[in-house]
Design an enzyme around this catalytic site. Structure first.
Site, PDB file in Angstrom:
ATOM      1  N   HIS A  33      54.167   9.770  69.931  1.00  0.00           N
ATOM      2  CA  HIS A  33      53.180  10.571  69.209  1.00  0.00           C
ATOM      3  C   HIS A  33      52.029  10.981  70.121  1.00  0.00           C
ATOM      4  O   HIS A  33      50.907  10.524  69.962  1.00  0.00           O
ATOM      5  CB  HIS A  33      52.661   9.798  67.979  1.00  0.00           C
ATOM      6  CG  HIS A  33      51.545  10.520  67.282  1.00  0.00           C
ATOM      7  ND1 HIS A  33      51.743  11.694  66.590  1.00  0.00           N
ATOM      8  CD2 HIS A  33      50.220  10.270  67.201  1.00  0.00           C
ATOM      9  CE1 HIS A  33      50.593  12.125  66.104  1.00  0.00           C
ATOM     10  NE2 HIS A  33      49.646  11.284  66.469  1.00  0.00           N
ATOM     11  N   ASP A  65      54.067  14.604  62.831  1.00  0.00           N
ATOM     12  CA  ASP A  65      54.738  15.498  63.779  1.00  0.00           C
ATOM     13  C   ASP A  65      55.868  16.279  63.101  1.00  0.00           C
ATOM     14  O   ASP A  65      56.050  17.461  63.341  1.00  0.00           O
ATOM     15  CB  ASP A  65      55.264  14.695  64.979  1.00  0.00           C
ATOM     16  CG  ASP A  65      54.131  13.983  65.696  1.00  0.00           C
ATOM     17  OD1 ASP A  65      53.075  14.616  65.874  1.00  0.00           O
ATOM     18  OD2 ASP A  65      54.282  12.798  66.037  1.00  0.00           O
TER      19      ASP A  65
HETATM   20  P1  NAI Z   1      37.216   8.263  61.345  1.00  0.00           P
HETATM   21  O1  NAI Z   1      36.238   7.990  62.411  1.00  0.00           O
HETATM   22  O2  NAI Z   1      36.895   9.313  60.347  1.00  0.00           O
HETATM   23  O3  NAI Z   1      37.534   6.920  60.540  1.00  0.00           O
HETATM   24  C1  NAI Z   1      37.833   5.727  61.181  1.00  0.00           C
HETATM   25  C2  NAI Z   1      37.295   4.598  60.326  1.00  0.00           C
HETATM   26  O4  NAI Z   1      37.630   3.378  60.966  1.00  0.00           O
HETATM   27  C3  NAI Z   1      35.767   4.641  60.158  1.00  0.00           C
HETATM   28  O5  NAI Z   1      35.443   4.613  58.788  1.00  0.00           O
HETATM   29  C4  NAI Z   1      35.290   3.389  60.886  1.00  0.00           C
HETATM   30  O6  NAI Z   1      34.164   2.781  60.274  1.00  0.00           O
HETATM   31  C5  NAI Z   1      36.525   2.510  60.763  1.00  0.00           C
HETATM   32  N1  NAI Z   1      36.568   1.432  61.743  1.00  0.00           N
HETATM   33  C6  NAI Z   1      36.210   1.453  63.053  1.00  0.00           C
HETATM   34  N2  NAI Z   1      36.380   0.239  63.595  1.00  0.00           N
HETATM   35  C7  NAI Z   1      36.872  -0.553  62.623  1.00  0.00           C
HETATM   36  C8  NAI Z   1      37.247  -1.920  62.566  1.00  0.00           C
HETATM   37  N3  NAI Z   1      37.150  -2.714  63.628  1.00  0.00           N
HETATM   38  N4  NAI Z   1      37.714  -2.404  61.394  1.00  0.00           N
HETATM   39  C9  NAI Z   1      37.819  -1.604  60.315  1.00  0.00           C
HETATM   40  N5  NAI Z   1      37.460  -0.317  60.303  1.00  0.00           N
HETATM   41  C10 NAI Z   1      36.997   0.199  61.451  1.00  0.00           C
HETATM   42  O7  NAI Z   1      38.620   8.595  62.072  1.00  0.00           O
HETATM   43  P2  NAI Z   1      39.929   9.238  61.419  1.00  0.00           P
HETATM   44  O8  NAI Z   1      39.878  10.702  61.566  1.00  0.00           O
HETATM   45  O9  NAI Z   1      40.146   8.655  60.073  1.00  0.00           O
HETATM   46  O10 NAI Z   1      41.047   8.714  62.451  1.00  0.00           O
HETATM   47  C11 NAI Z   1      41.383   7.352  62.526  1.00  0.00           C
HETATM   48  C12 NAI Z   1      42.432   7.126  63.605  1.00  0.00           C
HETATM   49  O11 NAI Z   1      43.654   7.782  63.261  1.00  0.00           O
HETATM   50  C13 NAI Z   1      42.052   7.661  64.989  1.00  0.00           C
HETATM   51  O12 NAI Z   1      42.399   6.725  65.969  1.00  0.00           O
HETATM   52  C14 NAI Z   1      42.894   8.906  65.133  1.00  0.00           C
HETATM   53  O13 NAI Z   1      43.152   9.236  66.468  1.00  0.00           O
HETATM   54  C15 NAI Z   1      44.156   8.472  64.404  1.00  0.00           C
HETATM   55  N6  NAI Z   1      45.033   9.566  63.997  1.00  0.00           N
HETATM   56  C16 NAI Z   1      46.384   9.336  64.029  1.00  0.00           C
HETATM   57  C17 NAI Z   1      47.286  10.310  63.672  1.00  0.00           C
HETATM   58  C18 NAI Z   1      48.748  10.019  63.697  1.00  0.00           C
HETATM   59  O14 NAI Z   1      49.540  10.964  63.536  1.00  0.00           O
HETATM   60  N7  NAI Z   1      49.189   8.788  63.859  1.00  0.00           N
HETATM   61  C19 NAI Z   1      46.826  11.658  63.269  1.00  0.00           C
HETATM   62  C20 NAI Z   1      45.393  11.778  63.188  1.00  0.00           C
HETATM   63  C21 NAI Z   1      44.535  10.765  63.569  1.00  0.00           C
END
Ligand code: NAI
Length: 341
Positions: A178, A149
């Site tokens: 957030h 942010d």
């Molecule tokens: P993605 O779908 O590309 O990757 C998520 C990964 O987590 C996948 O490789 C999946 O296999 C893995 N996964 C799912 N369940 C799991 C489990 N039980 N144990 C271990 N691994 C598991 O998603 P992306 O784009 O990487 O986003 C991940 C998270 O980050 C989302 O919840 C998203 O909303 C959040 N996010 C947070 C932000 C922040 O500012 N805090 C900004 C952008 C995204």
């Protein structure tokens, strides 16, 4: 320094792991995911930096990834698709975070935990409640990652200034939570007087639209990616920024300030003052908030709450709206774990 990335094969996990592999502060990096991590780890190990990378899969269990970890960074879970709010991710990601927390409590209860998985306003509370249940909770070591942010706020105001304000000179404070209206950028007060003068030179419409862009900047990415996920590269950069600062603080570097979403707890200096501020707005039960924090070897040392004494009337209003929403988001996280008893 052993760092574990949980959800390491994903859109955030891979570039974040790359940045960690490049860091001289990291000795060992474990990448945990349901799929693909052995191959990604093998790829990273061909880079000629000293961090040793191991890929771990879910069917082997968490232990190898988490045992002796100093830092655990968690981008596991599902990201948003167009039209979704972060809160829409709660049902699935809440369960994932709760399970990861149980395993961290068993294998690395003293690690510093950085939660990226959304909705951060609630997932951090879920993590804390599981740690409390397991009797290993230390609020100084649990951080919701809100760095993106402020990174966006820096980029957007620099862009609006036509490059007159250079991003490298900017460090906008963003407080609250957030998601949408819980994100409260503070442009009216900053040690960079050029930034404040530029902000004051903007019309009210321009100010409102800048604030709105910071609050809902994530939607720009979700829309532009057309269903292929949310921010990943800018998030990996932001997550690495917080992780790197924390590693420096653990190694003994002083005066390191970052912002993160943390629990207001008496073990953290400044918590009482922030709670009093929140109470003065007529609110209770807002136990978590993102504010600038000073980091030390044991984690969060103090909250740099002075910013609350300098915010303008409009920012105060935004913060009141934020706090109302945070209260509900936090309660939802707490109830998720307590209801499971
Ligand atoms: P993605 O779908 O590309 O990757 C998520 C990964 O987590 C996948 O490789 C999946 O296999 C893995 N996964 C799912 N369940 C799991 C489990 N039980 N144990 C271990 N691994 C598991 O998603 P992306 O784009 O990487 O986003 C991940 C998270 O980050 C989302 O919840 C998203 O909303 C959040 N996010 C947070 C932000 C922040 O500012 N805090 C900004 C952008 C995204």
């Amino acid at each position: 320094m052993k760092v574990a990335v949980i959800g390491a094969a994903g859109g955030i996990g891979q570039p974040l792991s790359l940045l960690l592999k490049l860091s001289p502060l990291v000795d060992e990096l474990t990448m945990y995911d349901l799929v693909n991590t052995p191959g990604i780890a093998a790829d990273l190990n061909h880079i000629d930096t000293d961090a040793k990378v191991t890929g771990c899969l879910a069917d082997e269990g968490f232990e190898g990834a988490l045992q002796n970890a100093d830092l655990v960074v968690i981008p596991a879970g599902i990201p948003r698709k167009p039209g979704m709010t972060r809160d829409d991710l709660f049902a699935i990601n809440g369960g994932i975070i709760s399970n990861i927390a149980e395993n961290c409590a068993k294998s690395c209860p003293k690690a510093h935990i950085l939660v990226i998985s959304n909705p951060v306003n609630s997932t951090v509370a879920i993590f804390a409640e599981v740690f409390k249940k397991c009797g290993v909770y230390d609020p100084r070591r649990l951080y919701g990652v809100t760095t993106l942010d402020l990174v966006r706020a820096n980029s957007f105001i620099s862009e609006l200034s036509g490059g007159k304000l250079q991003s490298k000179d900017l460090n906008v404070t963003v407080i609250g939570g957030h998601s949408g209206e819980t994100i409260v950028p503070i442009f009216s007060h900053n040690s960079n007087s050029q930034l404040v003068s530029f902000y004051e030179s903007l019309s009210m419409e321009q100010r409102d639209s800048l604030i709105h862009r910071v609050q809902f900047g994530g939607d720009e990415i979700v829309t532009a990616k057309k269903g292929q996920g949310s921010a990943t590269l800018s998030m990996a950069y932001s997550g690495f920024r917080l992780a790197e600062s924390l590693m420096k603080a653990i190694a003994g570097e002083t005066n390191i300030i970052e912002s993160a979403y943390i629990q207001l707890d008496q073990s953290i200096q400044g918590s009482t003052e922030v709670k009093s501020y929140i109470a003065s707005k007529g609110l209770t039960d807002v136990e978590y908030i993102s504010l600038p924090i000073k980091l030390g070897p044991r984690g969060v040392e103090s909250i740099e709450f002075d910013i609350l004494n300098h915010i303008n009337e409009n920012e105060e209003e935004l913060l009141s709206t934020c706090l109302e929403q945070l209260k509900g988001n936090i309660a939802k996280g707490v109830d998720f774990v307590k209801g499971a008893n």
